[in-house]
Scaffold this motif. Structure first.
Motif, short mmCIF file in Angstrom:
data_model
loop_
_atom_site.label_atom_id
_atom_site.label_comp_id
_atom_site.label_asym_id
_atom_site.label_seq_id
_atom_site.Cartn_x
_atom_site.Cartn_y
_atom_site.Cartn_z
N LYS A 1 43.48 -3.33 -7.16
CA LYS A 1 44.68 -2.21 -8.06
C LYS A 1 44.52 -0.70 -8.06
O LYS A 1 45.64 -0.37 -8.35
CB LYS A 1 43.48 -2.39 -9.36
CG LYS A 1 41.65 -1.18 -9.47
CD LYS A 1 41.61 -1.29 -10.42
CE LYS A 1 40.12 -0.27 -10.22
NZ LYS A 1 40.89 1.08 -11.10
N ASN A 2 44.48 -0.53 -6.50
CA ASN A 2 44.62 0.36 -6.20
C ASN A 2 45.75 0.12 -5.26
O ASN A 2 46.37 1.63 -4.54
CB ASN A 2 43.62 1.44 -5.77
CG ASN A 2 42.15 1.19 -6.68
OD1 ASN A 2 42.35 2.01 -6.75
ND2 ASN A 2 41.38 0.43 -5.40
N PHE A 3 46.33 -0.75 -5.36
CA PHE A 3 47.33 -1.15 -4.71
C PHE A 3 49.18 -1.05 -5.70
O PHE A 3 49.06 -1.71 -6.52
CB PHE A 3 47.82 -2.12 -3.45
CG PHE A 3 46.93 -1.79 -2.76
CD1 PHE A 3 47.50 -1.84 -0.99
CD2 PHE A 3 45.40 -1.64 -2.67
CE1 PHE A 3 46.61 -0.47 -0.36
CE2 PHE A 3 44.90 -2.09 -1.20
CZ PHE A 3 45.59 -1.34 -0.65
N VAL B 1 31.58 0.77 -11.14
CA VAL B 1 31.36 0.65 -9.74
C VAL B 1 33.15 0.78 -9.56
O VAL B 1 33.82 1.64 -8.33
CB VAL B 1 31.50 -1.10 -9.28
CG1 VAL B 1 31.96 -1.36 -8.10
CG2 VAL B 1 29.49 -1.13 -9.45
N ALA B 2 34.26 -0.16 -9.91
CA ALA B 2 35.81 0.20 -9.82
C ALA B 2 36.27 1.76 -9.44
O ALA B 2 36.54 1.55 -8.97
CB ALA B 2 36.19 -0.57 -11.14
N ARG C 1 42.37 -11.25 -13.39
CA ARG C 1 42.82 -10.05 -14.31
C ARG C 1 43.77 -9.41 -12.93
O ARG C 1 44.53 -8.62 -13.05
CB ARG C 1 40.82 -9.17 -13.24
CG ARG C 1 40.70 -9.42 -14.21
CD ARG C 1 40.70 -9.18 -15.94
NE ARG C 1 41.92 -9.92 -16.09
CZ ARG C 1 40.79 -11.24 -17.25
NH1 ARG C 1 39.95 -11.73 -17.11
NH2 ARG C 1 41.95 -11.52 -17.83
N VAL C 2 43.43 -9.90 -10.98
CA VAL C 2 44.27 -9.24 -10.82
C VAL C 2 46.31 -10.04 -10.57
O VAL C 2 47.06 -8.78 -10.73
CB VAL C 2 44.49 -9.67 -9.30
CG1 VAL C 2 45.94 -9.72 -8.01
CG2 VAL C 2 42.96 -9.47 -8.32
N VAL D 1 34.91 -7.53 -6.08
CA VAL D 1 35.18 -6.22 -5.60
C VAL D 1 36.93 -6.38 -4.99
O VAL D 1 37.45 -5.69 -5.16
CB VAL D 1 34.03 -6.01 -5.06
CG1 VAL D 1 32.75 -6.12 -5.18
CG2 VAL D 1 34.49 -7.32 -4.17
N SER D 2 37.87 -7.16 -5.11
CA SER D 2 38.74 -7.36 -4.96
C SER D 2 39.40 -6.87 -5.73
O SER D 2 40.56 -6.61 -5.54
CB SER D 2 38.64 -9.39 -5.49
OG SER D 2 38.01 -9.99 -3.91
N TYR D 3 39.58 -7.30 -7.41
CA TYR D 3 40.50 -6.92 -8.04
C TYR D 3 39.98 -5.10 -8.06
O TYR D 3 41.05 -4.19 -8.55
CB TYR D 3 39.86 -7.35 -9.67
CG TYR D 3 40.54 -6.32 -11.06
CD1 TYR D 3 41.64 -6.28 -10.95
CD2 TYR D 3 39.37 -5.08 -11.59
CE1 TYR D 3 42.12 -5.62 -12.30
CE2 TYR D 3 39.94 -4.68 -11.99
CZ TYR D 3 41.39 -4.73 -12.42
OH TYR D 3 42.29 -4.29 -13.41
N ALA D 4 38.79 -4.67 -8.28
CA ALA D 4 38.44 -3.50 -7.67
C ALA D 4 39.80 -2.45 -6.87
O ALA D 4 39.36 -1.74 -6.99
CB ALA D 4 36.82 -3.31 -7.73
#
Length: 280
Positions: free
Chosen positions: A111-113, A81-82, A144-145, A105-108
């Motif tokens: 992590k793109n920023f 999903v990520a 995780r963030v 889903v917030s981590y997913a």
């Protein structure tokens, strides 16, 4: 036309949009009440109950370019999903607004920023290393963030383990409990964190940050919460710094109270990004 198929104020294609709404209907690890996989479409449906005009900002959302890009495929494990979220977000030029789904889903998304301050409204610390043996459990999201190297600020927390509190204090993580918000006032807290927050903010709103009186339909409700006005105060101060956001952990309730609040959080964010202030 089904009113749960897209957010009410969608009026643009994805290439030209200033704001891109998309759903991530994933709730594989929710530990109390499951069902946030139904939230993206429920929030879309609820958005049709709201006026497209924000009285707070004196702004009509049809003056903004908004695209609802639909839902991410959530088949497979969290890593799959990520990966799809990463692929989707890599092509965006507008500000992403993700509708969860559970808090993982917030981590997913985050992590793109790069070089963002991750500000999360949440009743829980979510700083466990693992829960039920899974490091990508909704109870581990902020941990995780934090490991991504993002600065982390939590607002509205009122539930944690002793180990999570110790981790937060030893790691220098800024957190404000709901009792802090009530005693100090949100304005004082926002003034205090102004120097801590960078010019780029990723905002995550776990709707259980709000008291169950305002948001009864969440996965893990926790009494003694903050109010939606505290969220508006944050937008008043920092909306111009927000480069992405999500609204997560809504489990649609039968009276549609929580999903309407979630839709309103999105509406007021978009409106505030286009204006100089609230509460005129």
């Amino acid at each position: 036309m089904h009113i749960d198929s897209f957010f009410a104020c969608s009026n643009s294609n994805i290439d030209e949009a200033e704001f891109v709404v998309f759903g991530i209907p994933y709730d594989a690890t929710q530990s109390f009440k499951p069902g946030s996989r139904f939230a993206p479409n429920a929030i879309r449906e609820a958005s049709w109950n709201l006026e497209d005009f924000s009285l707070f900002s004196r702004f009509s959302l049809y003056r903004a370019k908004i695209c609802d890009a639909g839902n991410i495929n959530v088949d497979g494990d969290f890593e799959a999903v990520a990966s799809r979220v990463e692929e989707f977000m890599s092509g965006l030029s507008g500000i992403p607004i993700a509708l969860g789904g559970e808090h993982t889903v917030s981590y997913a998304c985050a992590k793109n920023f790069e070089e963002v301050c991750f500000v999360v409204f949440d009743a829980h610390f979510d700083l466990r290393d693992k829960f039920d043996g899974n490091p990508f459990n909704h109870a581990c999201t902020s941990r995780r963030v934090y490991e991504l190297g993002h600065k982390l600020i939590l607002i509205g927390v009122r539930s944690c383990t002793e180990e999570e509190l110790q981790f937060a204090e030893e790691g220098g993580i800024k957190f404000y409990t709901s009792f802090d918000v009530i005693k100090k006032g949100m304005a004082a807290i926002l003034k205090e964190i102004e120097g801590e927050i960078s010019d780029r903010v990723y905002l995550s709103v776990d709707v259980d940050a709000f008291d169950p009186a305002y948001a009864p339909g969440v996965s893990t409700p926790e009494p003694f919460g903050i109010t939606p006005f505290d969220y508006l105060a944050f937008l008043e101060k920092f909306a111009d710094r927000i480069v992405g956001m999500d609204v997560v952990e809504v489990v649609p309730d039968s009276e549609k109270v929580t999903q309407i609040l979630a839709a309103k959080l999105v509406v007021e964010f978009i409106a505030r990004k286009h204006t100089s202030s609230f509460f005129r």
